[in-house]
Design an enzyme around this catalytic site. Structure first.
Site, PDB file in Angstrom:
ATOM      1  N   VAL A 193       0.814  -1.213   0.000  1.00  0.00           N
ATOM      2  CA  VAL A 193       0.000   0.000   0.000  1.00  0.00           C
ATOM      3  C   VAL A 193       0.854   1.273   0.000  1.00  0.00           C
ATOM      4  O   VAL A 193       0.346   2.348  -0.268  1.00  0.00           O
ATOM      5  CB  VAL A 193      -0.971   0.024   1.215  1.00  0.00           C
ATOM      6  N   LYS A 194       2.126   1.150   0.357  1.00  0.00           N
ATOM      7  CA  LYS A 194       3.055   2.301   0.384  1.00  0.00           C
ATOM      8  C   LYS A 194       2.435   3.524   1.053  1.00  0.00           C
ATOM      9  O   LYS A 194       2.636   4.656   0.611  1.00  0.00           O
ATOM     10  CB  LYS A 194       3.557   2.612  -1.029  1.00  0.00           C
ATOM     11  N   ARG A 195       1.686   3.314   2.136  1.00  0.00           N
ATOM     12  CA  ARG A 195       1.038   4.420   2.825  1.00  0.00           C
ATOM     13  C   ARG A 195       2.069   5.289   3.519  1.00  0.00           C
ATOM     14  O   ARG A 195       3.171   4.822   3.856  1.00  0.00           O
ATOM     15  CB  ARG A 195       0.013   3.897   3.835  1.00  0.00           C
ATOM     16  N   ASP A 203       3.819   4.969  -6.508  1.00  0.00           N
ATOM     17  CA  ASP A 203       4.315   3.719  -7.059  1.00  0.00           C
ATOM     18  C   ASP A 203       4.825   4.002  -8.456  1.00  0.00           C
ATOM     19  O   ASP A 203       4.940   5.174  -8.831  1.00  0.00           O
ATOM     20  CB  ASP A 203       3.245   2.618  -7.034  1.00  0.00           C
TER      21      ASP A 203
END
Lengths: 307, 307
Positions: free
Chosen positions: A105-107, B109
């Site tokens: 999710v690369k939050r 991303d």
């Protein structure tokens, strides 16, 4: 410690592969998508149902070969709320099948917002008198650009609930150098980011020496990968970029410590789209994915001894 | 150009405030939450319904005062798929009321994953023969740590669909200095990040001179804010940190250009939790939010001339 669980699954299967469950509407075999579109029309809900059926087949075919799966949230969010529901169902199904499940999710955020993200993916929320777990992943990817304020709330949840995060350090893309490779004093920025997360989580090292704060380091930069492995002795690595992005088994060998531990290698399209190369219109999508995962396991075993 | 639309709304209302719709279960007045829990039990779905009722009241009370709202996705994801559905409903309701709606998602991303995020929040996805817009926000926040590969796919969608992004440059939190203030050659990292996004979007400047790639710059660093305004002449700013985080109207004045343009100032808790200070248990939550937004507008008008 959460990475102990993952490491033990890797040792049991002698395979450090994480299968990326990254569906796009085009990646779902036509016979599955068409059936759901016939049922619910050309809607996001129909596509989300098709995603879940595809994932369930993949998970059934992979769960005794790979220790972990990593759904990339973007592809589910692409289908709106129905897609996010398919993500939650996929995570629950994979966990029930014994897989370690990583939310890609690369939050990133700060304070109470970072707490909300970490509670969402790794923790719980209190509704009335009930404590509910919205997604309950084993681990999540996060972006550390905001510094300690953006990382610490996640580590707090990890400590309390035996979970883990992977913080972006050196990403696999061609332009990752633009900011990440900038020289800051004696170090590159990505080294500074790595040093920061290793320091923040120092007190959480588990039985294999790894803390709850892992790092994302791309397979496409094998030299940097090797030198980061030496630099960050207590940091578990998630390595994207294998396969479709160009990294091979030799390139990722440097991600592991001298005991063949401390890293998982992600492959997404090569596994889930393996059916596109067999000429059977995806009727064999599960077997094709399984065969590809076995092939990747073989290639990795040739380069590293996974004790 | 998307920021032209926002700038014109700001000029029409003489107010550059964006109201942050950042609900936590505790922020929703008890009479609203209790009614939904009585209907659906102590579930994520009930809490999500309460969120939406709260937001609808806030939007009705604010839509002729503020030009924009910015839901922070973390608080919705905290309620799982039901929360994300409430986010989508909130965005649609706010748009129908004429507000400019910014998704605070800080997504990041590369390659096809970045394309999926930008299609999810700002674009469309093809399902069968239909082109569907999953969320259709006007703008979204993103994190640029991955470099051009992580930003360009969003700009592509912005160009095609008249949307905009805000890229994190200098965030409002205390530890933002740890990575963002590192010296890279002649510049700080956050200046390098700002220069990169200004260059990437140069060809998209609209009638007020601003490109589709804005920047997030915190109110808590007024000197940096002022110097970034001089440095990034074509970059629209989203300024968090006003109010609860400590920034005042004097601190944010430097975000605007010599014509009082080029920035929006976010306030979340001070507005949506204003009811907590009136002693009426939230029965007056909408009026309290409106009064607070009018007060903030007054404070900003005293410092800047919004022509």
């Amino acid at each position: 410690m959460s990475f102990d669980i993952l490491q033990e699954k890797i040792i049991a299967l002698k395979n450090p592969t994480v299968a990326g469950l990254d569906p796009l509407p085009d990646y779902v075999p036509k016979h599955i998508m068409d059936r759901h579109l016939a049922l619910k029309g050309e809607t996001l809900e129909a596509a989300a149902d098709a995603y879940f059926e595809f994932n369930r087949g993949l998970i059934d075919a992979l769960c005794d070969i790979v220790p972990a799966v990593k759904p990339q949230s973007a592809y589910y969010e692409l289908l709106g709320p129905a897609g996010v529901a398919a993500l939650a169902k996929t995570a629950a199904y994979a966990k029930a099948k014994g897989l370690y499940v990583i939310a890609d999710v690369k939050r990133n955020d700060i304070g109470s917002t970072a707490e909300a993200y970490s509670a969402a993916y790794l923790g719980t929320v209190k509704i009335g008198g009930s404590e509910l777990a919205p997604f309950d992943f084993d681990a999540a990817t996060i972006n550390g650009y905001l510094g300690t304020d953006g990382i610490a709330p996640f580590l707090e949840t990890c400590r309390r609930r035996n979970k883990a995060v992977f913080v972006l350090v050196k990403t696999s893309n061609p332009s990752s150098a633009e900011l990440q490779d900038l020289q800051v004093g004696e170090r590159k920025l990505y080294e500074a980011a790595g040093d920061l997360i290793e320091a923040l989580a120092r007190d959480t090292a588990g039985k294999y020496g790894y803390t709850c704060a892992g790092a994302v380091v791309g397979a496409t930069y094998p030299e940097e990968l090797k030198s980061l492995r030496r630099r960050l002795k207590n940091t578990f690595f998630l390595v994207p970029g294998y396969g479709a992005q160009g990294g091979g088994a030799g390139d990722v060998a440097g991600a592991f410590d001298e005991n063949g531990r401390g890293a998982v290698i992600n492959s997404s399209r090569a596994i889930i789209c393996a059916w596109k190369k067999t000429g059977r219109d995806g009727l064999d999508f599960a077997e094709a994915a399984r065969a590809e995962a076995i092939k990747m396991r073989g290639a990795l075993r040739e380069c590293v001894d996974f004790r």
